[in-house]
Design a protein around this motif. Structure first.
Motif, PDB file in Angstrom:
ATOM      1  N   ARG A   1      20.198  23.348  -9.634  1.00  0.00           N
ATOM      2  CA  ARG A   1      18.863  22.216 -10.318  1.00  0.00           C
ATOM      3  C   ARG A   1      18.436  22.089  -9.154  1.00  0.00           C
ATOM      4  N   PRO A   2      17.152  22.868  -8.623  1.00  0.00           N
ATOM      5  CA  PRO A   2      15.858  23.010  -8.530  1.00  0.00           C
ATOM      6  C   PRO A   2      15.400  21.190  -7.714  1.00  0.00           C
ATOM      7  N   CYS A   3      14.790  20.959  -7.218  1.00  0.00           N
ATOM      8  CA  CYS A   3      13.977  19.419  -6.517  1.00  0.00           C
ATOM      9  C   CYS A   3      12.499  19.859  -6.604  1.00  0.00           C
ATOM     10  N   SER A   4      11.582  18.950  -6.571  1.00  0.00           N
ATOM     11  CA  SER A   4      10.847  19.154  -5.456  1.00  0.00           C
ATOM     12  C   SER A   4      10.420  17.040  -5.143  1.00  0.00           C
ATOM     13  N   LEU A   5       9.230  17.899  -4.266  1.00  0.00           N
ATOM     14  CA  LEU A   5       9.075  16.033  -3.877  1.00  0.00           C
ATOM     15  C   LEU A   5       7.654  16.473  -3.837  1.00  0.00           C
ATOM     16  N   LEU A   6       7.405  15.371  -3.730  1.00  0.00           N
ATOM     17  CA  LEU A   6       5.734  14.463  -4.215  1.00  0.00           C
ATOM     18  C   LEU A   6       5.485  13.836  -3.052  1.00  0.00           C
ATOM     19  N   LEU A   7       5.179  14.115  -1.637  1.00  0.00           N
ATOM     20  CA  LEU A   7       4.399  13.167  -1.171  1.00  0.00           C
ATOM     21  C   LEU A   7       2.664  12.761  -1.652  1.00  0.00           C
ATOM     22  N   ILE A   8       2.236  11.405  -0.912  1.00  0.00           N
ATOM     23  CA  ILE A   8       1.172  10.979  -2.687  1.00  0.00           C
ATOM     24  C   ILE A   8       0.760   9.740  -1.630  1.00  0.00           C
TER      25      ILE A   8
ATOM     26  N   LEU B   1      11.410  14.531  -7.392  1.00  0.00           N
ATOM     27  CA  LEU B   1      11.942  14.819  -8.625  1.00  0.00           C
ATOM     28  C   LEU B   1      12.819  16.090  -9.003  1.00  0.00           C
ATOM     29  N   GLU B   2      14.039  16.029  -9.814  1.00  0.00           N
ATOM     30  CA  GLU B   2      15.023  16.419  -9.960  1.00  0.00           C
ATOM     31  C   GLU B   2      15.028  17.273 -11.275  1.00  0.00           C
ATOM     32  N   ASN B   3      16.178  18.821 -11.452  1.00  0.00           N
ATOM     33  CA  ASN B   3      16.406  19.318 -12.653  1.00  0.00           C
ATOM     34  C   ASN B   3      14.176  19.899 -13.193  1.00  0.00           C
ATOM     35  N   LEU B   4      13.702  19.972 -12.351  1.00  0.00           N
ATOM     36  CA  LEU B   4      12.152  20.547 -13.374  1.00  0.00           C
ATOM     37  C   LEU B   4      11.434  21.498 -12.275  1.00  0.00           C
ATOM     38  N   SER B   5      11.157  22.674 -12.621  1.00  0.00           N
ATOM     39  CA  SER B   5      10.901  23.603 -12.105  1.00  0.00           C
ATOM     40  C   SER B   5       9.491  23.948 -11.535  1.00  0.00           C
ATOM     41  N   ALA B   6       9.758  24.434 -10.753  1.00  0.00           N
ATOM     42  CA  ALA B   6       8.124  24.456  -9.548  1.00  0.00           C
ATOM     43  C   ALA B   6       6.868  23.908 -10.832  1.00  0.00           C
ATOM     44  N   GLU B   7       6.629  25.437 -11.782  1.00  0.00           N
ATOM     45  CA  GLU B   7       5.454  25.364 -12.736  1.00  0.00           C
ATOM     46  C   GLU B   7       5.486  23.083 -13.262  1.00  0.00           C
TER      47      GLU B   7
ATOM     48  N   ARG C   1       3.856  17.262 -13.343  1.00  0.00           N
ATOM     49  CA  ARG C   1       3.812  16.124 -13.209  1.00  0.00           C
ATOM     50  C   ARG C   1       3.308  15.695 -12.456  1.00  0.00           C
ATOM     51  N   ALA C   2       2.525  16.092 -11.016  1.00  0.00           N
ATOM     52  CA  ALA C   2       2.052  15.710 -10.020  1.00  0.00           C
ATOM     53  C   ALA C   2       0.355  15.328 -10.290  1.00  0.00           C
ATOM     54  N   GLU C   3       0.283  16.621 -10.675  1.00  0.00           N
ATOM     55  CA  GLU C   3      -1.297  16.761 -11.995  1.00  0.00           C
ATOM     56  C   GLU C   3      -1.703  15.588 -12.837  1.00  0.00           C
ATOM     57  N   PHE C   4      -0.248  14.786 -13.752  1.00  0.00           N
ATOM     58  CA  PHE C   4      -0.623  14.087 -14.227  1.00  0.00           C
ATOM     59  C   PHE C   4      -0.564  12.823 -13.152  1.00  0.00           C
ATOM     60  N   ILE C   5       0.150  12.324 -12.251  1.00  0.00           N
ATOM     61  CA  ILE C   5       0.503  11.539 -11.419  1.00  0.00           C
ATOM     62  C   ILE C   5      -1.428  10.758 -10.862  1.00  0.00           C
ATOM     63  N   ARG C   6      -1.758  12.147 -10.446  1.00  0.00           N
ATOM     64  CA  ARG C   6      -2.652  12.262  -9.866  1.00  0.00           C
ATOM     65  C   ARG C   6      -4.003  11.803 -10.635  1.00  0.00           C
ATOM     66  N   GLY C   7      -3.580  12.103 -11.961  1.00  0.00           N
ATOM     67  CA  GLY C   7      -5.005  11.518 -12.963  1.00  0.00           C
ATOM     68  C   GLY C   7      -5.137  10.268 -13.377  1.00  0.00           C
ATOM     69  N   GLU C   8      -3.594   9.956 -13.463  1.00  0.00           N
ATOM     70  CA  GLU C   8      -3.150   8.755 -13.354  1.00  0.00           C
ATOM     71  C   GLU C   8      -4.206   7.274 -12.675  1.00  0.00           C
ATOM     72  N   LEU C   9      -3.658   7.733 -11.417  1.00  0.00           N
ATOM     73  CA  LEU C   9      -4.300   7.543 -10.457  1.00  0.00           C
ATOM     74  C   LEU C   9      -5.369   6.871 -10.434  1.00  0.00           C
ATOM     75  N   GLU C  10      -6.327   8.029 -10.299  1.00  0.00           N
ATOM     76  CA  GLU C  10      -7.783   8.021 -10.298  1.00  0.00           C
ATOM     77  C   GLU C  10      -8.557   6.933 -11.276  1.00  0.00           C
TER      78      GLU C  10
ATOM     79  N   GLY D   1      16.542  26.504  -7.442  1.00  0.00           N
ATOM     80  CA  GLY D   1      18.149  26.245  -7.586  1.00  0.00           C
ATOM     81  C   GLY D   1      18.453  27.225  -7.261  1.00  0.00           C
ATOM     82  N   GLY D   2      19.620  27.985  -6.553  1.00  0.00           N
ATOM     83  CA  GLY D   2      20.799  28.419  -5.979  1.00  0.00           C
ATOM     84  C   GLY D   2      20.172  28.935  -4.873  1.00  0.00           C
ATOM     85  N   THR D   3      18.856  28.476  -4.033  1.00  0.00           N
ATOM     86  CA  THR D   3      18.711  29.117  -3.681  1.00  0.00           C
ATOM     87  C   THR D   3      19.318  28.623  -1.673  1.00  0.00           C
ATOM     88  N   GLY D   4      19.680  28.974  -0.710  1.00  0.00           N
ATOM     89  CA  GLY D   4      20.006  28.372   0.334  1.00  0.00           C
ATOM     90  C   GLY D   4      19.851  27.183   0.832  1.00  0.00           C
TER      91      GLY D   4
END
Length: 445
Positions: free
Chosen positions: A21-28, A78-84, A89-98, A122-125
């Motif tokens: 289950r892939p995960c991503s971290l956004l630092l804002i 963010l969990e269970n979302l692909s890199a794309e 999601r990050a671009e959407f948040i950036r637009g909302e903040l702007e 997901g499944g990486t080392g």
């Protein structure tokens, strides 16, 4: 908070590596928080951060973790979302903040954010929590370097990260060199063309590494500027230059030294007081000390540069403008700039013996300097032909390998065609005062 975020990241990494289950971290990083805090006060700044927190919470999924990890920094896991999908999601948040406008006291502040994204497929080392957070932080740094208000996904090949890696390696070495006395000065002579006499020495900074190898300024000065260590180097150079002057034998006490000030020196509001105290303690006549600032740095910090230069000249110090002619659009500023010498940019000197265009440009710059009552210094004089060319054009002082290398023990005189070496009489205070510094040879700043 940061502790809770680390716990959530640790669990997300486990799910990514074990459960596919892939995960991503956004630092804002909020790009305009300081403006609100400074203009409206901390109470308004706190309310601004609360509203940003609510906005982030509104647009995060119910399984996402939102945390405030610094004064104006937030993270979204963010969990269970692909890199794309994470980038979307990050671009959407950036637009909302702007698009968000913070209102206070009848005024509205538009905000924006730089967002760095790092993820684990997901499944990486296995990966460490600190590694993922560092990658997101580095991606955010690149987003800022690209102009802010944008999203950037971490890539190990980002050229901007070379600066961070270089800083991480060099900053401790610079601190150690300052503390363990591994810095030293070399002195390059500056010669007066009308009589071939050495009137000044330029102080050029060098550093020894842990193995005793000499490091040139181009290797460590940029790091010092980025990490704030440049102020300590500026003062170290001034201290040692004054020590050098104070130690000169009686017959050589009319010789001057030139010291390069970094562009950052003019942002240091304590610099003048420190220099004034150090001059008083050294008992060295202030007119024996020259400071040099590049034309670019002077123009970028015009008001503050003029203020500091005027105050130091009031003490008796001299000033030179380095790399003169590198920015012809700045000629209009020169007549208002309180310096004593114009140091011609070396790019006009290296081929001056053979290039009619360089000769015409140098002649023009000399004419400008004379009309303003300033003297000129030519650097990069590397041959007898170049020396004869600039002397015939009317340059007042010359510096370069042809006249003498930079050495820890300065040379006492130079042998030049057409000149009879002379020993200056004791007390000859006639010598004027140029500076010089070339980043390719060794900025003393």
């Amino acid at each position: 908070n940061r502790r809770r975020l680390k716990e959530a990241i640790e669990l997300a990494i486990f799910r990514a590596t074990s459960l596919d289950r892939p995960c991503s971290l956004l630092l804002i990083d909020m790009d305009r928080f300081k403006l609100v805090n400074d203009l409206e006060g901390h109470e308004a700044g706190d309310r601004f951060l609360i509203e940003v927190s609510r906005l982030l919470r509104r647009h995060a999924g119910h399984t996402d973790t939102v945390a405030r990890i610094g004064s104006d920094e937030f993270a979204v896991l963010l969990e269970n979302l692909s890199a794309e999908q994470a980038l979307e999601r990050a671009e959407f948040i950036r637009g909302e903040l702007e698009g968000y406008g913070f209102r206070h006291g009848g005024r509205q502040y538009r905000t924006c954010a730089s967002i760095g994204v790092a993820g684990i497929e997901g499944g990486t080392g296995s990966a460490a929590v600190s590694e993922l957070m560092a990658q997101a932080d580095q991606a955010c740094f690149v987003a800022k370097q690209h102009g802010r208000n944008r999203v950037h996904a971490y890539s190990e090949g980002d050229p901007e990260l070379d600066y961070l890696r270089r800083d991480h390696t060099w900053a401790p070495l610079i601190r150690e060199a300052i503390e363990r006395d591994r810095l030293f000065l070399c002195f390059q002579p500056i010669v007066r063309t009308r009589d071939g006499r050495i009137t000044h020495y330029e102080c050029l900074l060098r550093m020894r590494d842990r193995d005793g190898n000499v490091c040139m300024p181009g290797e460590f000065i940029p790091v010092a500027e980025r990490t704030g260590l440049i102020h300590r180097l500026d003062m170290w150079v001034v201290d040692r230059a004054l020590d050098f002057l104070a130690a000169q034998p009686r017959g050589e006490r009319d010789v001057r030294v030139s010291v390069n000030l970094s562009a950052h020196a003019f942002l240091n509001r304590e610099l003048f007081d420190l220099l004034a105290r150090r001059l008083e303690m050294s008992r060295v006549p202030s007119d024996r000390l020259l400071f040099e600032i590049t034309e670019t740095a002077a123009i970028e910090n015009m008001a503050r540069s003029r203020e500091l230069i005027a105050r130091l000249r009031a003490l008796g110090c001299r000033f030179a403008l380095d790399d003169f002619g590198s920015g012809f659009s700045t000629f209009n500023y020169i007549k208002h700039f309180p310096v004593d010498y114009l140091k011609l940019d070396g790019s006009f000197i290296v081929n001056v013996a053979n290039d009619p265009v360089d000769q015409a440009l140098v002649r023009h710059m000399i004419s400008i300097a004379r009309s303003l009552g300033k003297e000129t210094i030519a650097e990069f004089v590397e041959s007898e032909a170049a020396f004869e060319a600039v002397r015939e054009l009317g340059v007042d002082y010359v510096q370069g390998h042809y006249l003498g290398e930079a050495r820890e023990t300065p040379i006492a005189r130079v042998e030049l065609p057409g000149y009879t070496p002379t020993v200056p009489p004791d007390g000859d205070g006639e010598r004027p005062a140029p500076p010089s510094a070339d980043p390719r040879r060794g900025r003393a700043g």
